[in-house]
Design an enzyme around this catalytic site. Sequence first.
Site, PDB file in Angstrom:
ATOM      1  N   GLU A  53     -64.009  56.727  27.767  1.00  0.00           N
ATOM      2  CA  GLU A  53     -62.756  56.260  27.187  1.00  0.00           C
ATOM      3  C   GLU A  53     -62.369  54.856  27.651  1.00  0.00           C
ATOM      4  OE1 GLU A  53     -62.773  60.691  26.800  1.00  0.00           O
ATOM      5  OE2 GLU A  53     -63.304  59.259  28.381  1.00  0.00           O
ATOM      6  N   HIS A  98     -56.037  70.500  27.424  1.00  0.00           N
ATOM      7  CA  HIS A  98     -56.099  70.185  25.997  1.00  0.00           C
ATOM      8  C   HIS A  98     -54.736  70.365  25.330  1.00  0.00           C
ATOM      9  CE1 HIS A  98     -60.317  70.960  26.997  1.00  0.00           C
ATOM     10  NE2 HIS A  98     -60.648  70.279  25.915  1.00  0.00           N
TER      11      HIS A  98
END
Length: 667
Positions: free
Chosen positions: A407, A474
Amino acid sequence: MYFTAPNAQKLTFDRKNHSDETLLALYESLLIPRRIEEKMLILLRQGRISKWFSGWGQEAISIGAVNALKPDEFILPMHRNLGIFTGRNIPLERLFSQFQGKKSGFTKGRDRSFHFGSMAHHIVGMISHLGPQLAIADGIALADRLSGEKKVTLVFSGDGASSEGDFHEGLNVAAVWKLPVIFVVEHNGYGLSTPSEEQFAFKFFTEKGPGYGMEAIRIQGNNVLEVYDAILNLAKDLRENPRPVLVEAITFRMRGHEEASGTKYVPKYLMEDWAKLDPVDNYESYLESIGVLDEKTKEQINQKVKTAINDGLEVAFAEEAIAANLEEELNDVYAPFTQKVISHEEPNSEKRFVDAISDGLRQSMERFPNLILMGQDIGEYGGVFKITDGFKAQFGADRVRNTPLCESAIIGAGLGLSLKGYKAMVEMQFADFVTMGFNQIVNNLAKIHYRWGQNADVVIRMPTGAGTAAGPFHSQSNEAWFFHTPGLKIVYPSNPVDAKGLLNAALEDPNPFLYFEHKLLYRSISKQVPDSYYTTEVGKATLVKEGDQVSVITYGMGVHWAMKAVEESGISADILDLRTLLPWDQEAVTQSVKKTGKVIFLQEDTLTGGIGAEICAWISEHSFQHLDAPVMRVGSLDTPVPFAPNLEKQFLPETRFKAKLKELIEF
């Protein structure tokens, strides 16, 4: 210790077929940073500058590199690369003003030393975190490849910074995408006071290149001709055969990490041995030995350099101390941009939340040919939530780019693309994973315009929220982490119409955006959405329901919980959907508070330190006279998001909101 001086007591130079003019130009170029350093050390002792990061002994690396590249090829330097700035002919008076925090410096007094860039000189300055530079270089090189420009990008790293994850990510992305980047590691034996053997378990960086699938070469970094020839030949090759190369330049830092650090931790013999390999003295002696440099020429060049330095310092010191200007400071946080809202047009069609996002992203890709999408699995697979399903077939693999799992590097590459005039959208597979790219967002994207006037045209899409029993990694709501960061813009739609309009608006704006999209809304709600391209006004809240008993201020999933609660209870409520979290709509909040006199803030994020805390505090400070009850707020429990459905239901604020709303009405 691993790092020792070469056995040779002097450097061996080979002029090859270089002209006398080239050799002398390199000498003058090499002399400038050394003479500046000499002057700066005096000024530091006099208290006329506050800090100095020395490149003494390492000048040949910068000078060889900057002279080997074309003037319009980007270089991304570090602390000890003064020669890059002087080699690109940056006016010395501006450079010295930068060091002193003067207005005519490149950062208007907002940063110091080499923490700046200059697009006119094709230099992108560092931030103190060091490693993020490598990913920006990847993005610049990617832009060159996409545009068909035969250019290389050169980025520096120290041996200490190579221990950061950004070093690995930067090299890995460049290798996978075959980007023409020259990664120069200045191997000087120490990261501040930590010697090489305490930084890594190998001896030379040339051992690392093959592990990334790239070539690696080692050069004597104190030999300006060796550096110059190596970079010159590599750049020529990479322009025609794009790929990354790792260049290890062996050198030594002859002064402290910064002057206050000193060098007491360095064994005396190392300092003595490396002093014999001084890049300036040795090159000067070589030119004299081959008859290229005589005493008269040497004196002329030295005098020219000293005069330029003294003249530059005179101008910089004569400049008045910077005067604080509140309006200018606030205005420079964002790049100038005035949104022109594009209205809805018929026809409309029923679209789910997920379809509206995909539709807006597709139309933005058609509207902006310079828009590049990057993210894990967004290509053929279409992303884990299928937002980009079919995009690769329509727009091609160059514009819809599957990325390695890194990322930080991809966000940094987005910034690099922006520097070259591209727009970038980066998809976080889940908002939770943005932690891996946090530094790039809050220290590079958010600060770059305020620091040196360069915008970051990057949108980061953030699939967020709980309610799907996905557990603590998540399901997080992490918008408050970024709400505190000046320079970012944050939008969070609650319905398909705003989802499309806000995404289009974010992609139009040249400033960095975080675009939060709630996963539970993807396929659970639908609405009539215009088929044409349109935008929603950024920074403007909307009343989704009007009433007079209470103001519910919320966003995202909170809008749907609030609507359900007031309908079931029969309460007459203003429900204000913020839509934009940064900057948020103070006027709309004030109008609703004046109207009802009672306020409750609802957020899915955990309660402590959330966005509601800031807005409720602001209401208490600015609208106290209009209140008939305490300002209340409701959020999720101050725990990580649990996995089991019953635990998750307890964690979320929906039930507690109903009770708190009743309490407020009855106050």
